[in-house]
Structure formats: structure tokens, C-alpha cells
Design a protein around this motif. Structure first.
Motif: not given
Length: 209
Positions: A96-99, A113-123, A147-152
């Protein structure tokens, strides 16, 4: 709408933080996600359950059996509701960002699962925390972060009061920052439908240990 009552709060312990500068005003150092993962690679967190929240490295309390049971029950129930096309992750990072690299107890993520082989999910379609001693932290810090990261939709499985707290529809308020505008409690004898699957129902009793 039923209000969510606060309980006694035990803040998770910060395990890694450099000392403040020796001259001038004390300054708190905020770790970045890159630094956090480098420290993990170096073995700083071996044997510890940690996550990066607001630049602070937080060590979570040891997981007791009711907590672990609730996580297993959640995963089982959510798999039945969401089915193919969704991942039911348990204590895996969401970027959810740099911090901020939280590891929620359960997250429902759309994809393969393979959609996130190179990076973690962002939402996520739904994030769930199982809570007892960290209830206030989950209601305030975690709720604001999601809430800040728009998790519904965000749920807290409240083990002490044996209920489910539901947080929905995040917005940015000019006075209070990011917050959920719809908050309600679902009792043990009741059921709830996730926003992403409105025709499906989960009985709260089925996810309580």
C-alpha cells in the motif's frame, strides 16, 4: 447504525527503530518498504511476525488458538463465497505504498497466483483482521490505512464481543482524513453479504471459534 464501542487497547510493539538524532529536536525515522524487505533478507525478523505500518515495523503478538481457528474458518467460508477468480490470502503482504506493507489475517484478492509473481497485490476486494488485544489499533490505524487505499470493505472479527464489525465505503474527509462512512456490527446469530458478492451470505457464527 449501531456504534462500535472501543475496548482496552494494547499497541503492538515496535521492534526496530533507530535512536533519534543527538542534536536538535528528536526525529522519528520512518522505514521504507525497500529497507524493510532488505532487513528481512538479512534475517532481522527471523522468528517474528512483523508488518510495516506508517513506516514503523510492528511486531504482532503470538497467535493464540482462538485467533488461529478464526483465520482458518474465515478462509474456508470466503473460499466458498468467492470461488474461482479470487485468491484467499492469509497473512500475506499487501503493498500500500512506500511505508505500508500490512499483512492482514485474511485478504480476498481478485486474480491468479501467478499474477503476483513479481509484486505483491496493491488492493483487495475485502480485508479482514481477527482481533482481541489489538482491537483499538485495528479500528483506528488499520481502518484509516485501508480507507486511505480505497479498500472498499474491511472486516474486524471481534473475538472478545463475538461479533463482526463491518467497515464500508471509504472517503476522504477534509477534517478527519480518510475514513469509512458505513460502519455496523453483525452479531453472532446474524449473517452478512460481502459487497463484492451481494447474493452470498456468511453466518457470523461460522467464522467464530
Amino acid at each position: 447504525m449501531e456504534p462500535v464501542l472501543e475496548r482496552n487497547y494494547v499497541r503492538p510493539r515496535i521492534v526496530t527503530e533507530p535512536p533519534p538524532p543527538t542534536n536538535g529536536s528528536p526525529k522519528r525515522y520512518r522505514w521504507t518498504a525497500s529497507e524493510y524487505y532488505k532487513m528481512a533478507d538479512m534475517g532481522f525478523f527471523n522468528g517474528k511476525r512483523v508488518e510495516l505500518i506508517r513506516g514503523e515495523i510492528i511486531e504482532m503478538a503470538p497467535m493464540k488458538t482462538p485467533h488461529a481457528t478464526a483465520v482458518r474458518l474465515l478462509c474456508e467460508a470466503l473460499k466458498k463465497v468467492f470461488g474461482k477468480g479470487y485468491l484467499i490470502d492469509s497473512q500475506l503482504p499487501i503493498s500500500l505504498g512506500k511505508a505500508d506493507q500490512p499483512e492482514p489475517d485474511v485478504a480476498v484478492v481478485e486474480g491468479d497466483p501467478r499474477d503476483f509473481a513479481d509484486a505483491h497485490p496493491t488492493s483487495a476486494s475485502l480485508v479482514v483482521e481477527v482481533s482481541d488485544s489489538t482491537l483499538r489499533f485495528d479500528r483506528l490505524t488499520k481502518a484509516e490505512l485501508y480507507a486511505e487505499n480505497r479498500i472498499d470493505e474491511y472486516w474486524i472479527v471481534n473475538l472478545k464481543q463475538r461479533c463482526l464489525e463491518v467497515y464500508r465505503r471509504p472517503v476522504k474527509d477534509k477534517n478527519f482524513g480518510f475514513a469509512y462512512t458505513e460502519i455496523f456490527v453483525v452479531r453472532e446469530g446474524e449473517a452478512v453479504s460481502p459487497l463484492a458478492k451481494p447474493k452470498k451470505k456468511i453466518k457470523v457464527a461460522d467464522i467464530l471459534p
